[in-house]
Design an enzyme around this catalytic site. Structure first.
Site, PDB file in Angstrom:
ATOM      1  N   HIS A  23       0.857  -1.193   0.000  1.00 28.96           N
ATOM      2  CA  HIS A  23       0.000   0.000   0.000  1.00 28.96           C
ATOM      3  C   HIS A  23       0.890   1.239   0.000  1.00 28.96           C
ATOM      4  O   HIS A  23       2.096   1.144   0.251  1.00 28.96           O
ATOM      5  CB  HIS A  23      -0.888   0.026   1.263  1.00 28.96           C
ATOM      6  CG  HIS A  23      -0.091   0.174   2.530  1.00 28.96           C
ATOM      7  ND1 HIS A  23       0.603  -0.866   3.106  1.00 28.96           N
ATOM      8  CD2 HIS A  23       0.153   1.245   3.324  1.00 28.96           C
ATOM      9  CE1 HIS A  23       1.222  -0.462   4.193  1.00 28.96           C
ATOM     10  NE2 HIS A  23       0.979   0.843   4.355  1.00 28.96           N
ATOM     11  N   HIS A  49       4.763   0.086  -0.202  1.00 29.57           N
ATOM     12  CA  HIS A  49       5.523  -0.705   0.776  1.00 29.57           C
ATOM     13  C   HIS A  49       4.618  -1.742   1.444  1.00 29.57           C
ATOM     14  O   HIS A  49       3.390  -1.693   1.298  1.00 29.57           O
ATOM     15  CB  HIS A  49       6.177   0.213   1.817  1.00 29.57           C
ATOM     16  CG  HIS A  49       5.192   1.059   2.575  1.00 29.57           C
ATOM     17  ND1 HIS A  49       4.614   2.194   2.053  1.00 29.57           N
ATOM     18  CD2 HIS A  49       4.661   0.933   3.812  1.00 29.57           C
ATOM     19  CE1 HIS A  49       3.790   2.722   2.923  1.00 29.57           C
ATOM     20  NE2 HIS A  49       3.793   1.969   4.009  1.00 29.57           N
ATOM     21  N   ARG A 103       7.940  -8.906  15.854  1.00 30.79           N
ATOM     22  CA  ARG A 103       8.406  -7.568  15.450  1.00 30.79           C
ATOM     23  C   ARG A 103       7.332  -6.557  15.778  1.00 30.79           C
ATOM     24  O   ARG A 103       6.139  -6.878  15.691  1.00 30.79           O
ATOM     25  CB  ARG A 103       8.692  -7.618  13.944  1.00 30.79           C
ATOM     26  CG  ARG A 103       9.061  -6.305  13.334  1.00 30.79           C
ATOM     27  CD  ARG A 103       9.451  -6.471  11.853  1.00 30.79           C
ATOM     28  NE  ARG A 103       9.702  -5.163  11.299  1.00 30.79           N
ATOM     29  CZ  ARG A 103       8.804  -4.433  10.653  1.00 30.79           C
ATOM     30  NH1 ARG A 103       7.588  -4.905  10.439  1.00 30.79           N
ATOM     31  NH2 ARG A 103       9.116  -3.237  10.201  1.00 30.79           N
ATOM     32  N   ASP A 155       0.897   5.135   1.934  1.00 28.67           N
ATOM     33  CA  ASP A 155       0.218   5.850   3.014  1.00 28.67           C
ATOM     34  C   ASP A 155      -0.389   7.129   2.432  1.00 28.67           C
ATOM     35  O   ASP A 155       0.170   7.731   1.523  1.00 28.67           O
ATOM     36  CB  ASP A 155       1.209   6.191   4.134  1.00 28.67           C
ATOM     37  CG  ASP A 155       1.796   4.933   4.782  1.00 28.67           C
ATOM     38  OD1 ASP A 155       1.100   3.907   4.805  1.00 28.67           O
ATOM     39  OD2 ASP A 155       2.951   4.987   5.246  1.00 28.67           O
TER      40      ASP A 155
HETATM   41  C1  LIG Z   1      -3.365  10.966   8.468  1.00 26.16           C
HETATM   42  C2  LIG Z   1      -4.103   9.911   8.198  1.00 26.16           C
HETATM   43  C3  LIG Z   1      -3.539   8.672   7.535  1.00 26.16           C
HETATM   44  C4  LIG Z   1      -4.646   7.709   7.787  1.00 26.16           C
HETATM   45  C5  LIG Z   1      -5.877   8.542   7.611  1.00 26.16           C
HETATM   46  C6  LIG Z   1      -5.568   9.722   8.512  1.00 26.16           C
HETATM   47  O1  LIG Z   1      -6.356  10.857   8.304  1.00 26.16           O
HETATM   48  C7  LIG Z   1      -5.782   9.320   9.967  1.00 26.16           C
HETATM   49  C8  LIG Z   1      -5.666   7.814  10.137  1.00 26.16           C
HETATM   50  C9  LIG Z   1      -4.548   7.234   9.288  1.00 26.16           C
HETATM   51  C10 LIG Z   1      -4.656   5.746   9.218  1.00 26.16           C
HETATM   52  C11 LIG Z   1      -3.890   5.031  10.346  1.00 26.16           C
HETATM   53  C12 LIG Z   1      -4.074   3.517  10.159  1.00 26.16           C
HETATM   54  C13 LIG Z   1      -3.870   3.038   8.717  1.00 26.16           C
HETATM   55  C14 LIG Z   1      -4.651   3.963   7.721  1.00 26.16           C
HETATM   56  C15 LIG Z   1      -4.618   3.370   6.313  1.00 26.16           C
HETATM   57  C16 LIG Z   1      -6.040   4.242   8.226  1.00 26.16           C
HETATM   58  O2  LIG Z   1      -7.048   3.709   7.875  1.00 26.16           O
HETATM   59  O3  LIG Z   1      -6.029   5.299   9.135  1.00 26.16           O
HETATM   60  C17 LIG Z   1      -4.086   5.359   7.865  1.00 26.16           C
HETATM   61  C18 LIG Z   1      -4.670   6.420   6.943  1.00 26.16           C
HETATM   62  C19 LIG Z   1      -3.996   6.427   5.597  1.00 26.16           C
HETATM   63  O4  LIG Z   1      -2.755   6.447   5.459  1.00 26.16           O
HETATM   64  O5  LIG Z   1      -4.756   6.370   4.617  1.00 26.16           O
HETATM   65  O1  LIG Z   2       5.578  -2.328  10.008  1.00 26.60           O
HETATM   66  C1  LIG Z   2       6.035  -1.805   9.009  1.00 26.60           C
HETATM   67  O2  LIG Z   2       7.228  -1.890   8.712  1.00 26.60           O
HETATM   68  C2  LIG Z   2       5.149  -1.053   8.049  1.00 26.60           C
HETATM   69  C3  LIG Z   2       3.894  -0.505   8.660  1.00 26.60           C
HETATM   70  C4  LIG Z   2       3.083   0.309   7.694  1.00 26.60           C
HETATM   71  O3  LIG Z   2       3.349   0.372   6.529  1.00 26.60           O
HETATM   72  C5  LIG Z   2       1.928   1.095   8.183  1.00 26.60           C
HETATM   73  O4  LIG Z   2       1.608   1.037   9.398  1.00 26.60           O
HETATM   74  O5  LIG Z   2       1.329   1.806   7.348  1.00 26.60           O
HETATM   75 FE   LIG Z   3       2.313   2.070   5.565  1.00 22.45          FE
END
Ligand SMILES: C=C1C[C@]23C[C@@]1(O)CC[C@H]2[C@@]12CCC[C@@](C)(C(=O)O1)[C@H]2[C@@H]3C(=O)O
Ligand SMILES: O=C(O)CCC(=O)C(=O)O
Ligand SMILES: [Fe+2]
Length: 357
Positions: A211, A274, A284, A213
């Site tokens: 995915h 990643h 881990r 971020d």
């Molecule tokens: C800053 C952000 C990245 C995130 C969406 C958000 O607004 C707040 C939550 C973040 C998070 C954390 C867990 C994984 C993730 C995929 C999710 O659902 O909420 C990430 C979001 C993202 O990177 O899309």
């Molecule tokens: O654990 C890791 O190395 C990656 C975690 C990650 O990609 C995430 O939390 O978005």
């Molecule tokens: Fe990530």
């Protein structure tokens, strides 16, 4: 979003299993070759840090940073608290389970809902203050956990501002072209704690599937010992696109470029694909800080970069709109935003539930 409560019971005893159950089995994990090139390490205290950051972001969309000023004993305490949290009994962790529609709390990584098969991991998301969820986990004494996470949030938010300013300057912009300090002050800090139990057949399971971020950048602390983080190094003169492992380096933090930086910098740097793999030797943990904007943020290329020679490469939208699009299109979101004429193909989450098997 999926919750652990709906998962099979063995979710809570993964580290005791002698084989990977079918619903945790993944194939196509070797979709790309494995490269042995090394993700750049940038010493933030060095005079040429900005140039190194610029090159790393362009070539890799990632780097490891040292000389960042976050004390190593704080990183150790964050890791120790993370391990403590995941070692709590399942019933206690479930008291802080992520509710429907909520992003914070305990559960599988949120992205797991895009797949039919299950990640070999547990996650805990802290948005804003760690205190509310901490009370559910440790009703009597959560002070050490909260103090550590609050201190970490403070220092890592400050580091993210410094890194974003360095990235701007490396791209020929001025620090004043974006009010990072103002934006980051308004946004809630987001910490994602990840826990990857040992796995008897690591080649058949995945900790977190590939995915990008959504944030501007993600700053990741990974525990020492076994590697787990892998990123895609795009095709270049040295070879085709390949998975590259980012080995843990004591005291260093991994910086990943996220979707928002790709958009605000109009594609001059790209977000990095990643994933986290698992291993059979050592549990881990990792702690990701997602540096995101407040809801009012308009997701669009910085005006300074746009002109007759460089039109906006992405369609503009609000941050909540972007997140909702990402929940539908997942890894296809940026591709869609780069082709504004096309209507979005209507993807329900289920469109991705095939797990690339
Ligand atoms: C800053 C952000 C990245 C995130 C969406 C958000 O607004 C707040 C939550 C973040 C998070 C954390 C867990 C994984 C993730 C995929 C999710 O659902 O909420 C990430 C979001 C993202 O990177 O899309
Ligand atoms: O654990 C890791 O190395 C990656 C975690 C990650 O990609 C995430 O939390 O978005
Ligand atoms: Fe990530």
């Amino acid at each position: 979003m999926s919750s652990l409560t709906a998962r099979p019971l063995h979710q809570f005893e993964l580290n005791t299993l002698s084989h990977v159950p079918d619903d945790y089995a993944w194939s196509a994990l070797n979709d790309l070759p494995h490269g042995d090139d090394v993700v750049p390490v940038v010493d933030l205290a060095s005079p040429d840090a900005v140039g190194h950051i610029g090159r790393a972001c362009k070539e890799w969309g990632a780097f490891q940073v040292t000389g960042h000023g976050i004390p190593i004993h704080l990183l150790d305490r964050v890791e120790a608290q993370t391990r403590l949290l995941f070692s709590l009994p399942a019933a206690r962790k479930l008291k802080a389970a992520r509710g429907p529609g909520s992003l914070s709390g305990y559960g599988l990584a949120n992205t797991s809902s895009f797949y039919s098969n299950i990640f070999w991991s547990e996650g805990f998301t802290i948005i804003g203050s760690p205190r509310d969820d901490a009370r559910k986990l440790w009703p009597e004494d959560h002070d050490e956990y909260c103090c550590v996470m609050e201190e970490y949030n403070r220092l890592i938010s400050d580091l993210s501002g410094r890194l974003l300013r360095a990235m701007m300057v490396s791209l020929g912009l001025r620090e004043e072209d974006m009010d990072w300090a103002g934006l980051l002050r308004e946004a809630d800090p987001v910490l994602q704690l990840n826990y990857y139990p040992v796995c008897p057949e690591p080649d058949r399971a995945i900790g977190i599937a590939h995915h990008t971020d959504s944030s501007f950048i993600t700053i990741l602390h990974q525990s020492g010992g076994e590697s787990g983080l892998q990123l895609v190094h795009r095709e270049d003169t040295a070879g085709p696109a390949r998975w590259v492992t980012v080995p843990p380096r004591r005291g260093a933090l991994v910086v990943n470029v996220g979707d928002l930086c790709e958009i605000v910098f109009n594609g001059r740097i790209r977000s990095v694909m990643h994933r986290a793999i698992v291993n059979r030797a050592q549990t881990r943990v990792s702690v990701a800080f997602f540096c995101g904007p407040p809801p009012r943020f308009n997701v669009a290329p910085i005006e300074k970069l746009i002109g007759p020679g460089e039109p906006p490469a992405y369609r503009a939208m609000s941050w909540p709109e972007f997140l909702s699009l990402k929940r539908k299109l997942y890894n296809k979101t940026l591709e869609y935003l780069r082709s504004p004429e096309e209507e979005p193909v209507h993807h329900e989450n289920t469109a991705y539930m095939t797990n690339q098997r």
